[in-house]
Design a protein around this motif. Sequence first.
Motif, PDB file in Angstrom:
ATOM      1  N   UNK A   1       0.823  -1.191   0.000  1.00 43.99           N
ATOM      2  CA  UNK A   1       0.000   0.000   0.000  1.00 43.99           C
ATOM      3  C   UNK A   1       0.868   1.256   0.000  1.00 43.99           C
ATOM      4  N   UNK A   2       1.972   1.184   0.734  1.00 43.00           N
ATOM      5  CA  UNK A   2       2.864   2.348   0.779  1.00 43.00           C
ATOM      6  C   UNK A   2       3.400   2.682  -0.612  1.00 43.00           C
ATOM      7  N   UNK A   3       3.766   1.634  -1.372  1.00 44.59           N
ATOM      8  CA  UNK A   3       4.300   1.856  -2.719  1.00 44.59           C
ATOM      9  C   UNK A   3       3.218   2.439  -3.626  1.00 44.59           C
ATOM     10  N   UNK A   4       1.999   1.956  -3.502  1.00 40.51           N
ATOM     11  CA  UNK A   4       0.891   2.500  -4.300  1.00 40.51           C
ATOM     12  C   UNK A   4       0.687   3.977  -3.987  1.00 40.51           C
ATOM     13  N   UNK A   5       0.676   4.299  -2.704  1.00 34.66           N
ATOM     14  CA  UNK A   5       0.518   5.697  -2.309  1.00 34.66           C
ATOM     15  C   UNK A   5       1.648   6.564  -2.859  1.00 34.66           C
TER      16      UNK A   5
ATOM     17  N   UNK B   1       6.616  -4.477 -10.488  1.00 36.26           N
ATOM     18  CA  UNK B   1       7.628  -5.310  -9.847  1.00 36.26           C
ATOM     19  C   UNK B   1       7.277  -5.615  -8.400  1.00 36.26           C
ATOM     20  N   UNK B   2       6.774  -4.616  -7.693  1.00 39.71           N
ATOM     21  CA  UNK B   2       6.360  -4.816  -6.301  1.00 39.71           C
ATOM     22  C   UNK B   2       5.169  -5.771  -6.249  1.00 39.71           C
ATOM     23  N   UNK B   3       4.189  -5.545  -7.110  1.00 37.68           N
ATOM     24  CA  UNK B   3       2.993  -6.395  -7.122  1.00 37.68           C
ATOM     25  C   UNK B   3       3.336  -7.836  -7.503  1.00 37.68           C
ATOM     26  N   UNK B   4       4.206  -7.998  -8.489  1.00 35.21           N
ATOM     27  CA  UNK B   4       4.604  -9.345  -8.910  1.00 35.21           C
ATOM     28  C   UNK B   4       5.250 -10.118  -7.768  1.00 35.21           C
ATOM     29  N   UNK B   5       6.097  -9.455  -6.996  1.00 36.72           N
ATOM     30  CA  UNK B   5       6.748 -10.162  -5.886  1.00 36.72           C
ATOM     31  C   UNK B   5       5.739 -10.551  -4.807  1.00 36.72           C
ATOM     32  N   UNK B   6       4.732  -9.716  -4.581  1.00 35.87           N
ATOM     33  CA  UNK B   6       3.696 -10.046  -3.597  1.00 35.87           C
ATOM     34  C   UNK B   6       2.882 -11.252  -4.067  1.00 35.87           C
ATOM     35  N   UNK B   7       2.497 -11.255  -5.326  1.00 31.96           N
ATOM     36  CA  UNK B   7       1.710 -12.363  -5.867  1.00 31.96           C
ATOM     37  C   UNK B   7       2.519 -13.657  -5.840  1.00 31.96           C
ATOM     38  N   UNK B   8       3.807 -13.581  -6.171  1.00 31.41           N
ATOM     39  CA  UNK B   8       4.668 -14.759  -6.117  1.00 31.41           C
ATOM     40  C   UNK B   8       4.713 -15.324  -4.703  1.00 31.41           C
ATOM     41  N   UNK B   9       4.861 -14.456  -3.712  1.00 33.72           N
ATOM     42  CA  UNK B   9       4.893 -14.914  -2.317  1.00 33.72           C
ATOM     43  C   UNK B   9       3.567 -15.538  -1.903  1.00 33.72           C
ATOM     44  N   UNK B  10       2.447 -14.999  -2.391  1.00 32.15           N
ATOM     45  CA  UNK B  10       1.141 -15.579  -2.078  1.00 32.15           C
ATOM     46  C   UNK B  10       1.026 -17.000  -2.629  1.00 32.15           C
ATOM     47  N   UNK B  11       1.447 -17.192  -3.868  1.00 28.22           N
ATOM     48  CA  UNK B  11       1.394 -18.519  -4.466  1.00 28.22           C
ATOM     49  C   UNK B  11       2.329 -19.489  -3.739  1.00 28.22           C
ATOM     50  N   UNK B  12       3.520 -19.020  -3.362  1.00 26.46           N
ATOM     51  CA  UNK B  12       4.448 -19.873  -2.629  1.00 26.46           C
ATOM     52  C   UNK B  12       3.862 -20.267  -1.279  1.00 26.46           C
ATOM     53  N   UNK B  13       3.213 -19.336  -0.597  1.00 23.99           N
ATOM     54  CA  UNK B  13       2.596 -19.628   0.696  1.00 23.99           C
ATOM     55  C   UNK B  13       1.446 -20.613   0.519  1.00 23.99           C
ATOM     56  N   UNK B  14       0.689 -20.473  -0.571  1.00 26.54           N
ATOM     57  CA  UNK B  14      -0.424 -21.391  -0.820  1.00 26.54           C
ATOM     58  C   UNK B  14       0.089 -22.795  -1.108  1.00 26.54           C
TER      59      UNK B  14
END
Length: 83
Positions: free
Chosen positions: A1-5, A31-44
Amino acid sequence: MDKCDEIIKWFDANNLAEKEEFEHKQKELEGVCDSIITKLYQAADAAPGGGMPNFGGAGGVPEGAPGAGGTGGSGGPTIEAVD
């Protein structure tokens, strides 16, 4: 959210920036969003039961559900081609 702001504030302050500058900021945010989505998939994948749900039907619809297009239907009406 900070990066979006941060990016939104930059856009607001730089309305007259060149196209390339806007594209650079877009890629920075992607790039920030891609890393977040990658971490979500890895956690899943690491979670018990592993991975995101796979319904197996057409377009993510469970087989046998209306609109699934699979063979596990309820015996209801079908659509046939008319020549």
